[in-house]
Scaffold this active site. Structure first.
Site, PDB file in Angstrom:
ATOM      1  N   PHE A 141      10.703   3.893   2.720  1.00  0.00           N
ATOM      2  CA  PHE A 141       9.491   4.152   1.933  1.00  0.00           C
ATOM      3  C   PHE A 141       8.450   3.098   2.265  1.00  0.00           C
ATOM      4  O   PHE A 141       8.725   1.900   2.170  1.00  0.00           O
ATOM      5  CB  PHE A 141       9.795   4.124   0.425  1.00  0.00           C
ATOM      6  CG  PHE A 141       8.597   4.498  -0.404  1.00  0.00           C
ATOM      7  CD1 PHE A 141       8.231   5.830  -0.541  1.00  0.00           C
ATOM      8  CD2 PHE A 141       7.820   3.525  -1.018  1.00  0.00           C
ATOM      9  CE1 PHE A 141       7.107   6.177  -1.287  1.00  0.00           C
ATOM     10  CE2 PHE A 141       6.696   3.875  -1.767  1.00  0.00           C
ATOM     11  CZ  PHE A 141       6.345   5.207  -1.906  1.00  0.00           C
ATOM     12  N   ASP A 226       8.745  -4.651   5.925  1.00  0.00           N
ATOM     13  CA  ASP A 226       8.077  -4.221   4.704  1.00  0.00           C
ATOM     14  C   ASP A 226       8.810  -4.870   3.531  1.00  0.00           C
ATOM     15  O   ASP A 226       9.872  -4.405   3.111  1.00  0.00           O
ATOM     16  CB  ASP A 226       8.107  -2.691   4.603  1.00  0.00           C
ATOM     17  CG  ASP A 226       7.466  -2.183   3.313  1.00  0.00           C
ATOM     18  OD1 ASP A 226       7.238  -2.997   2.389  1.00  0.00           O
ATOM     19  OD2 ASP A 226       7.205  -0.964   3.229  1.00  0.00           O
ATOM     20  N   LYS A 255       4.216  -5.847  -4.505  1.00  0.00           N
ATOM     21  CA  LYS A 255       4.636  -5.678  -5.902  1.00  0.00           C
ATOM     22  C   LYS A 255       4.626  -6.959  -6.758  1.00  0.00           C
ATOM     23  O   LYS A 255       3.789  -7.107  -7.627  1.00  0.00           O
ATOM     24  CB  LYS A 255       5.995  -4.995  -5.942  1.00  0.00           C
ATOM     25  CG  LYS A 255       5.896  -3.541  -5.462  1.00  0.00           C
ATOM     26  CD  LYS A 255       7.129  -2.731  -5.747  1.00  0.00           C
ATOM     27  CE  LYS A 255       6.886  -1.239  -5.604  1.00  0.00           C
ATOM     28  NZ  LYS A 255       7.186  -0.675  -4.298  1.00  0.00           N
TER      29      LYS A 255
HETATM   30  C1  LIG Z   1       6.391   0.263  -3.524  1.00  0.00           C
HETATM   31  C2  LIG Z   1       6.542   0.192  -2.058  1.00  0.00           C
HETATM   32  C3  LIG Z   1       5.486   0.515  -1.188  1.00  0.00           C
HETATM   33  C4  LIG Z   1       4.180   1.105  -1.664  1.00  0.00           C
HETATM   34  O1  LIG Z   1       3.426   0.239  -2.427  1.00  0.00           O
HETATM   35  P1  LIG Z   1       2.136   0.800  -3.215  1.00  0.00           P
HETATM   36  O2  LIG Z   1       1.581  -0.402  -3.884  1.00  0.00           O
HETATM   37  O3  LIG Z   1       2.635   1.852  -4.151  1.00  0.00           O
HETATM   38  O4  LIG Z   1       1.212   1.360  -2.199  1.00  0.00           O
HETATM   39  C5  LIG Z   1       5.679   0.318   0.169  1.00  0.00           C
HETATM   40  N1  LIG Z   1       6.840  -0.173   0.647  1.00  0.00           N
HETATM   41  C6  LIG Z   1       7.873  -0.483  -0.159  1.00  0.00           C
HETATM   42  C7  LIG Z   1       9.117  -1.032   0.434  1.00  0.00           C
HETATM   43  C8  LIG Z   1       7.762  -0.304  -1.537  1.00  0.00           C
HETATM   44  O5  LIG Z   1       8.804  -0.584  -2.332  1.00  0.00           O
END
Ligand SMILES: *Cc1c(COP(=O)(O)O)cnc(C)c1O
Length: 409
Positions: A141, A226, A255
């Site tokens: 994701f 990421d 986050k």
């Molecule tokens: C939450 C998340 C995203 C997306 O972040 P947003 O602030 O919702 O755009 C991307 N990568 C990972 C691993 C995430 O957990």
């Protein structure tokens, strides 16, 4: 306060909001630490942490102070100017990591978008236009913009939005042979979550990350981690790459960085950063003084040996208690994760029932998360108090009892 605001309730959501979310039946109005209160005054224990965002719980006094102080000082000047909070936060991030340079944005998706654009640009400048392929993993994701959602490895999220952008391949996670078969001279980047968060709290194997690092070096591809979910203390290290001793070329985080205030960052090396020269990329709000002031206060607290050691300790405690609970009621096949990113994997017997267990927890006054249909996820405040963990676990046990009674064989 002299202005009388209109009364609103959960029912308004179904009338005025785009229906892309299905929020809980109550509306939280106030939070302190790991406790929340809804409109009716009902108290809830929050072990969901706003999906791994509220790293210091709700309304931490140091963050409230940083925000209100900055709010009296300067809110926004645009990137036509720089500002002190952004420079301070960038210094803190580069001093604490492999990185030399920082780009600020507002969400995880935007940080990933910047990382992927950087990788394409580096490859274009150094090797020419045929080196643009991005390798990502199945079930990953990376955000919801049209580009990042297609880089993510969950087709259900990217279907129905028109032609897919070219040059993106997905390989199974933790499968080094598949990566080796797929990577080539045409690859500009490999993007990985060190722990796949949204799709089930699945940590990478050490040999996998070692192997992918070596393959990226061999083929001059950038390795992008990421760490939007795993970053800023979540795993017990400031960033998860430190857990593995595998250094990426680019790291994205978001986050927990703002503790609830929207901010994200892309970190990279001096050499790579030079490819995003003046005018090649930008954002209106990225590096906003309010966000950066809060981010600086977050880092000051989380990037300390005591807090990081606490994350490891609390994570081990939580996993151990969940294992015991899982065995007692036969609900979990496995409890996994690192630090305070914890996933309890449901037994086959309870296939696809994670949402039902979450709902049961909510009825007991406990907020947890799911990560896919089979995993209950916990991503609490990194400084969650022992009493909140214990009371949360007690409520969770009540939920499990009722869940098993309803869904058991
Ligand atoms: C939450 C998340 C995203 C997306 O972040 P947003 O602030 O919702 O755009 C991307 N990568 C990972 C691993 C995430 O957990």
């Amino acid at each position: 306060m002299s202005i009388q605001e209109a009364q609103v309730s959960r029912a308004d959501f179904d009338q005025v909001m785009v229906p892309n979310y299905a929020p809980a039946g109550f509306v939280p109005v106030r939070g302190v630490g790991s406790r929340l209160w809804d409109q009716s005054g009902r108290e809830l224990i929050d072990l969901s942490g706003g999906i791994a965002v509220n790293g210091l719980g709700h309304c931490h006094p140091a963050l409230v102070a940083a925000l209100t102080q900055q709010a009296q000082q300067l809110w926004h000047v645009s990137n036509v100017f720089t500002n002190e909070p952004a420079l301070r936060l960038a210094r803190k991030l580069t001093e604490a990591t492999f990185a030399d340079r920082v780009f600020f944005s507002n969400s995880g998706a935007e940080a990933n978008e910047a990382a992927l654009k950087l990788a394409r640009k580096v490859a274009y400048d150094r090797f020419g236009e045929q080196k643009y392929e991005i390798i990502s993993t199945v079930n990953s994701f990376h955000g919801r913009t049209v580009f990042t959602v297609n880089v993510g490895g969950q087709p259900k999220y990217s279907e129905g939005f028109g032609p897919r952008p070219e040059g993106i391949t997905h390989v199974p996670y933790n499968d080094l042979a598949a990566m080796e078969r797929t990577i080539s001279e045409r690859t500009c980047a490999v993007i990985l979550e060190p722990i796949q968060g949204e799709s089930g709290v699945l940590p990478a194997d050490q040999t996998y990350l070692d192997g992918v690092r070596a393959l990226c070096d061999k083929y001059d591809a950038l390795l992008i981690f990421d760490e939007v979910q795993t970053g800023v203390g979540r795993t017990g290290k400031l960033f998860a790459y430190e857990l593995y001793g595998v250094t990426p070329d680019v790291l994205t985080t978001a986050k927990s960085l703002g503790g609830g205030f929207p901010i994200s960052a892309m970190l990279t090396t001096e050499q790579n950063a030079q490819h995003l020269s003046v005018g090649t990329h930008g954002t209106t709000f990225g590096g906003n003084p309010l966000a950066c002031a809060v981010g600086g206060a977050v880092l000051d607290i989380i990037n300390t040996p005591e807090v990081l050691a606490g994350v490891v300790e609390k994570g081990e405690y939580l996993r151990e208690k969940l294992r015991i609970l899982g065995e007692k009621y036969g609900v979990f096949a496995q409890v996994r994760g690192k630090g305070l990113l914890v996933g309890a994997v449901l037994h086959k017997q309870y296939q696809d029932q994670a949402g039902a267990l979450l709902a049961a927890a909510e009825r007991e006054g406990l907020l947890v998360l799911v990560a896919g249909p089979n995993v209950v996820r916990f991503a609490p405040s990194l400084i969650v108090e022992q009493v909140d963990i214990d009371e949360g676990l007690a409520r969770f046990e009540q939920a499990v009892v009722k869940f098993v009674a309803q869904n058991g064989a």
